[in-house]
Write a protein that holds these residues in place. Structure first.
Motif, PDB file in Angstrom:
ATOM      1  N   GLN A   1      -7.467   2.367   3.819  1.00  0.00           N
ATOM      2  CA  GLN A   1      -6.610   1.959   2.869  1.00  0.00           C
ATOM      3  C   GLN A   1      -7.400   1.649   1.696  1.00  0.00           C
ATOM      4  OE1 GLN A   1      -2.984  -0.536   3.851  1.00  0.00           O
ATOM      5  NE2 GLN A   1      -3.356   0.432   5.809  1.00  0.00           N
TER       6      GLN A   1
ATOM      7  N   VAL B   1      -2.431  -4.733  -4.826  1.00  0.00           N
ATOM      8  CA  VAL B   1      -1.963  -4.095  -3.490  1.00  0.00           C
ATOM      9  C   VAL B   1      -2.297  -4.856  -2.413  1.00  0.00           C
ATOM     10  CG1 VAL B   1      -2.112  -1.933  -2.454  1.00  0.00           C
ATOM     11  CG2 VAL B   1      -2.584  -2.056  -4.990  1.00  0.00           C
TER      12      VAL B   1
ATOM     13  N   LEU C   1      -2.383  -4.474   1.460  1.00  0.00           N
ATOM     14  CA  LEU C   1      -2.766  -3.644   2.351  1.00  0.00           C
ATOM     15  C   LEU C   1      -1.838  -3.865   3.734  1.00  0.00           C
ATOM     16  CD1 LEU C   1      -6.802  -3.394   2.362  1.00  0.00           C
ATOM     17  CD2 LEU C   1      -5.088  -2.071   0.952  1.00  0.00           C
TER      18      LEU C   1
ATOM     19  N   TYR D   1       0.884  -1.330  -0.009  1.00  0.00           N
ATOM     20  CA  TYR D   1       0.016   0.004  -0.139  1.00  0.00           C
ATOM     21  C   TYR D   1       0.833   1.306   0.077  1.00  0.00           C
ATOM     22  CZ  TYR D   1      -3.299   3.489   1.588  1.00  0.00           C
ATOM     23  OH  TYR D   1      -4.061   4.861   1.328  1.00  0.00           O
TER      24      TYR D   1
END
Length: 314
Positions: A226, A204, A206, A170
């Motif tokens: 996020q 991605v 987190l 992230y």
């Protein structure tokens, strides 16, 4: 380098040094140095999806393992066209990382051990299909340039022209989408157009709170915050800066069991544990192959002293 990973550490390091030197003198932007198979089946069909895990690997850790494993064995793998292939990518001109304390050759050797560990474990869950794993090097420090270097390779590294899926954290995606890094583009995020218009994607991971020594970008954002950041990319959150709404569909969240705890591993903690010969700690933070390499080669013997010296000087 293919077929050399069973050599002892000294032989492997010598071979890698020669391969790396040949790459650096070739003036090519990308080269595959080594490959591994997850099964003993016949050669797999040419890949349609190339998962790319790009890092400084200083050293490779269970966090790298968890990211790659989740991408290939978790729910995310079901969303991408098969056959799959994994590229462990290392940049010799990394934009943010210095070439120490471990040399490039040492890091590539440890990546080889990580590749072996990954091939073994992924082969257990994808028994009926082969997933080739490559180790590659590039001279490009930036994501757009890295994908372009792979695509421009002559002869082609991947003749089937697979879609690229970069596996990133992230904090990395927030840097990638930060306008300050593209002062020569107007609007700044138009710099990402070649990547997204080619159909490439971002996966991605987190970041849990207090999971890293490098939290300046993620700050104190929790998982919900996020996730919301990524969701809002499809609602013109960065449109004024040149990010196109349709690109948001090419950014998704990586899913996988126990992913959160593994992502919190600190590379500094590993280097200090090696320096202090705390092999129990190293074994908890690194895969077996990498741990064995660290015990044999000790590339971070002076890490604790360096940290202490910097502390005294500040």
């Amino acid at each position: 380098m293919t077929g050399t990973l069973n050599q002892n550490s000294k032989q492997l390091l010598k071979h890698i040094e020669a391969s790396l030197s040949a790459f650096q003198s070739s003036n090519r932007p990308f080269r595959i140095l080594s490959s591994s198979r997850t099964t003993e089946t016949a050669a797999a069909p040419l890949p349609k999806t190339l998962f790319i895990l790009d890092s400084s690997y200083n050293p490779p850790s269970k966090a790298h393992f968890a990211l790659a494993y989740a991408a290939l064995a978790g729910p995310s793998a079901q969303r991408e066209p098969k056959p799959h292939r994994l590229l462990l990518l290392f940049s010799t001109q990394n934009a943010d990382k210095a070439a120490k304390p471990a040399s490039f050759s040492q890091r590539l050797a440890m990546m080889g051990r990580l590749m072996e560990d990954l091939a073994s474990e992924i082969g257990k869950v994808r028994k009926d299909e082969n997933v080739d794993i490559d180790i590659g090097v590039t001279t490009s420090p930036y994501y757009v340039g890295k994908s372009q270097a792979i695509e421009a390779c002559d002869p082609p590294a991947y003749p089937s022209k697979p879609n690229h899926v970069h596996i990133i954290g992230y904090d990395t995606v927030t840097r990638l989408l930060a306008s300050r890094y593209y002062p020569d583009h107007h609007p700044p995020l138009s710099a990402l157009e070649p990547y997204f218009c080619a159909g490439h994607k971002l996966l991605v991971a987190l970041r849990p709170l207090s999971s890293s020594e490098n939290m300046q970008d993620a700050g104190s954002q929790g998982i919900d915050e996020q996730t919301e950041y990524i969701r809002k990319l499809g609602e013109d959150a960065l449109e004024a800066e040149g990010f196109k709404r349709e690109w948001a569909a090419q950014i998704s969240v990586l899913e996988g069991e126990d992913l959160g705890s593994a992502i919190g591993i600190s590379s500094t903690a590993i280097r200090n544990a090696v320096s202090e010969e705390d092999w129990t700690a190293v074994g908890k933070l690194c895969t077996p192959g990498v741990t064995t390499w660290l015990k044999e080669e000790r590339p971070y013997e002076n890490s604790s002293q360096d940290v202490e010296q910097k502390s005294k000087m500040s």
